[in-house]
Enzyme design. Structure first.
Site, mmCIF file in Angstrom:
data_model
loop_
_atom_site.group_PDB
_atom_site.id
_atom_site.type_symbol
_atom_site.label_atom_id
_atom_site.label_comp_id
_atom_site.label_asym_id
_atom_site.label_seq_id
_atom_site.Cartn_x
_atom_site.Cartn_y
_atom_site.Cartn_z
ATOM 1 N N HIS A 138 -45.694 -0.228 0.422
ATOM 2 C CA HIS A 138 -46.949 0.511 -0.345
ATOM 3 C C HIS A 138 -48.149 0.964 0.746
ATOM 4 C CE1 HIS A 138 -44.736 -1.494 -3.400
ATOM 5 N NE2 HIS A 138 -44.859 -2.618 -2.879
ATOM 6 N N ARG A 184 -38.821 -19.244 -3.765
ATOM 7 C CA ARG A 184 -39.927 -19.033 -4.619
ATOM 8 C C ARG A 184 -39.659 -17.821 -5.672
ATOM 9 N NH1 ARG A 184 -44.389 -19.896 -0.023
ATOM 10 N NH2 ARG A 184 -43.142 -21.464 1.013
ATOM 11 N N ARG A 209 -44.100 -2.833 -11.990
ATOM 12 C CA ARG A 209 -45.003 -3.913 -11.957
ATOM 13 C C ARG A 209 -46.573 -3.366 -11.546
ATOM 14 N NH1 ARG A 209 -42.192 -7.301 -7.069
ATOM 15 N NH2 ARG A 209 -43.940 -8.776 -7.770
ATOM 16 N N ASN A 231 -35.592 -2.758 3.300
ATOM 17 C CA ASN A 231 -36.399 -3.446 2.229
ATOM 18 C C ASN A 231 -37.730 -3.796 3.068
ATOM 19 O OD1 ASN A 231 -38.020 -4.461 0.200
ATOM 20 N ND2 ASN A 231 -36.353 -5.978 -0.368
ATOM 21 N N ALA A 235 -43.855 -5.709 1.128
ATOM 22 C CA ALA A 235 -45.134 -4.882 0.888
ATOM 23 C C ALA A 235 -45.648 -3.906 1.612
ATOM 24 C CB ALA A 235 -46.296 -6.225 0.968
ATOM 25 N N PRO A 242 -42.184 -8.293 5.486
ATOM 26 C CA PRO A 242 -42.483 -9.516 5.230
ATOM 27 C C PRO A 242 -42.285 -10.515 4.038
ATOM 28 C CG PRO A 242 -44.162 -7.915 5.017
ATOM 29 C CD PRO A 242 -42.914 -7.156 5.428
ATOM 30 N N ASN A 243 -42.157 -11.703 4.129
ATOM 31 C CA ASN A 243 -42.126 -12.810 3.139
ATOM 32 C C ASN A 243 -40.673 -12.698 2.570
ATOM 33 O OD1 ASN A 243 -44.698 -13.776 2.831
ATOM 34 N ND2 ASN A 243 -45.229 -11.947 2.366
ATOM 35 N N HIS A 284 -35.131 -2.142 -3.062
ATOM 36 C CA HIS A 284 -36.104 -3.100 -3.724
ATOM 37 C C HIS A 284 -35.244 -4.115 -4.524
ATOM 38 C CE1 HIS A 284 -39.569 -1.339 -1.830
ATOM 39 N NE2 HIS A 284 -39.236 -0.154 -1.939
ATOM 40 N N LEU A 285 -35.504 -5.230 -4.586
ATOM 41 C CA LEU A 285 -35.207 -6.117 -5.512
ATOM 42 C C LEU A 285 -35.290 -5.954 -6.945
ATOM 43 C CD1 LEU A 285 -34.924 -9.253 -3.187
ATOM 44 C CD2 LEU A 285 -32.973 -8.234 -3.953
ATOM 45 N N SER A 286 -36.675 -5.848 -6.865
ATOM 46 C CA SER A 286 -37.521 -5.823 -8.117
ATOM 47 C C SER A 286 -37.733 -4.334 -8.279
ATOM 48 C CB SER A 286 -38.740 -6.488 -8.233
ATOM 49 O OG SER A 286 -39.787 -5.942 -7.488
ATOM 50 N N GLU A 340 -33.970 3.153 1.114
ATOM 51 C CA GLU A 340 -35.096 2.071 0.808
ATOM 52 C C GLU A 340 -34.340 1.335 -0.389
ATOM 53 O OE1 GLU A 340 -38.591 4.055 -0.779
ATOM 54 O OE2 GLU A 340 -39.622 2.192 -1.030
ATOM 55 N N ARG A 391 -48.118 -1.530 -6.461
ATOM 56 C CA ARG A 391 -46.551 -1.319 -6.196
ATOM 57 C C ARG A 391 -46.042 0.184 -6.450
ATOM 58 N NH1 ARG A 391 -45.436 -6.525 -4.609
ATOM 59 N NH2 ARG A 391 -46.606 -8.052 -5.782
ATOM 60 N N ASP A 395 -43.645 6.633 9.964
ATOM 61 C CA ASP A 395 -43.802 7.672 11.023
ATOM 62 C C ASP A 395 -42.646 6.980 11.920
ATOM 63 O OD1 ASP A 395 -46.008 8.996 10.203
ATOM 64 O OD2 ASP A 395 -47.418 8.031 11.557
ATOM 65 N N TYR A 402 -37.635 -12.440 -8.062
ATOM 66 C CA TYR A 402 -36.577 -11.827 -6.727
ATOM 67 C C TYR A 402 -35.241 -12.603 -6.970
ATOM 68 C CZ TYR A 402 -41.097 -10.188 -5.199
ATOM 69 O OH TYR A 402 -42.279 -9.468 -5.143
HETATM 70 O O1 CA2 Z 1 -38.920 -5.982 -4.936
HETATM 71 C C1 CA2 Z 1 -38.732 -5.961 -3.734
HETATM 72 O O2 CA2 Z 1 -37.751 -6.006 -3.052
HETATM 73 C C2 CA2 Z 1 -40.052 -5.881 -2.823
HETATM 74 O O3 CA2 Z 1 -40.014 -5.234 -1.688
HETATM 75 C C3 CA2 Z 1 -40.423 -7.323 -2.771
HETATM 76 C C4 CA2 Z 1 -41.968 -7.448 -1.952
HETATM 77 C C5 CA2 Z 1 -43.137 -6.501 -2.823
HETATM 78 O O4 CA2 Z 1 -44.143 -6.786 -2.167
HETATM 79 C C6 CA2 Z 1 -42.389 -5.320 -3.013
HETATM 80 O O5 CA2 Z 1 -43.593 -4.695 -4.004
HETATM 81 C C7 CA2 Z 1 -41.228 -5.264 -3.726
HETATM 82 C C8 CA2 Z 1 -42.358 -8.819 -1.721
HETATM 83 C C9 CA2 Z 1 -41.390 -9.738 -1.128
HETATM 84 C C10 CA2 Z 1 -41.916 -11.063 -1.301
HETATM 85 O O6 CA2 Z 1 -40.628 -12.006 -1.338
HETATM 86 C C11 CA2 Z 1 -41.048 -13.282 -1.915
HETATM 87 C C12 CA2 Z 1 -39.667 -14.025 -1.880
HETATM 88 C C13 CA2 Z 1 -39.886 -15.367 -2.444
HETATM 89 C C14 CA2 Z 1 -41.071 -15.844 -2.433
HETATM 90 C C15 CA2 Z 1 -42.130 -15.116 -2.378
HETATM 91 C C16 CA2 Z 1 -42.246 -13.730 -1.851
#
Ligand code: CA2
Length: 147
Positions: A83, A21, A110, A77, A80, A13-14, A103-105, A101, A114, A90, A26
């Protein structure tokens, strides 16, 4: 271990909002940019990439189920869902091939919520904190993994 010929890249998601944003967290690259990086890296090993982004947990679970028998490895990836989605945990556990797995961040640096990944235990490894380079690293890691 049989050779990896097809890889499924899953974004949760997202992540469709990447590049629009929160660039300070990110980066400025879009989802399409990251998919391209993974595609090129996978192709260097003679494999092809399929890609899916979904904001829906059920669609991701269904995609993992459908991957059995048609896909050899998964890079995910989970956003959210990382978590708290035991449903994705499963589903990945029932997938026979290797899972990486990404993650960008770096979630460990954080907010406390997370710091837990329910996906890590069903992956051969996790790459976090290297931005888009993580997809390239993940792809190469899959092919260098011993089994
Ligand atoms: O660091 C990552 O790749 C995450 O999987 C990104 C997730 C976050 O919930 C994980 O803890 C770490 C969130 C992705 C949200 O992406 C956005 C991108 C642009 C603007 C808003 C949200």
């Amino acid at each position: 271990m049989s050779p990896i010929k097809t890889v499924l890249l899953i974004h949760g998601p997202n992540l469709n909002l990447l590049g629009t944003r929160e660039p300070e967290v990110y980066g400025t690259q879009t989802l399409a940019d990251h998919v391209k990086v993974a595609e090129v890296a996978v192709a260097q090993h003679g494999a092809s990439l399929k890609s899916l982004q979904s904001n829906s947990e059920s669609q991701i679970v269904d995609a993992i189920h459908s991957a059995s028998g048609t896909i050899d490895a998964i890079i995910i990836n989970p956003g959210a869902f990382t978590h708290y989605s035991w449903a994705i945990h499963d589903a990945l556990k029932s997938f026979a091939g290797p899972v990486v797995e990404v993650h960008l961040s770096n979630p460990a640096a954080r907010e406390p919520f997370r710091h837990t990944s329910v996906i890590a235990s069903v992956a051969i490894g996790t790459i976090a904190g290297f931005g888009g380079q993580g997809y390239e690293l993940a792809a190469h890691a899959l092919f260098h993994h011993g089994g």
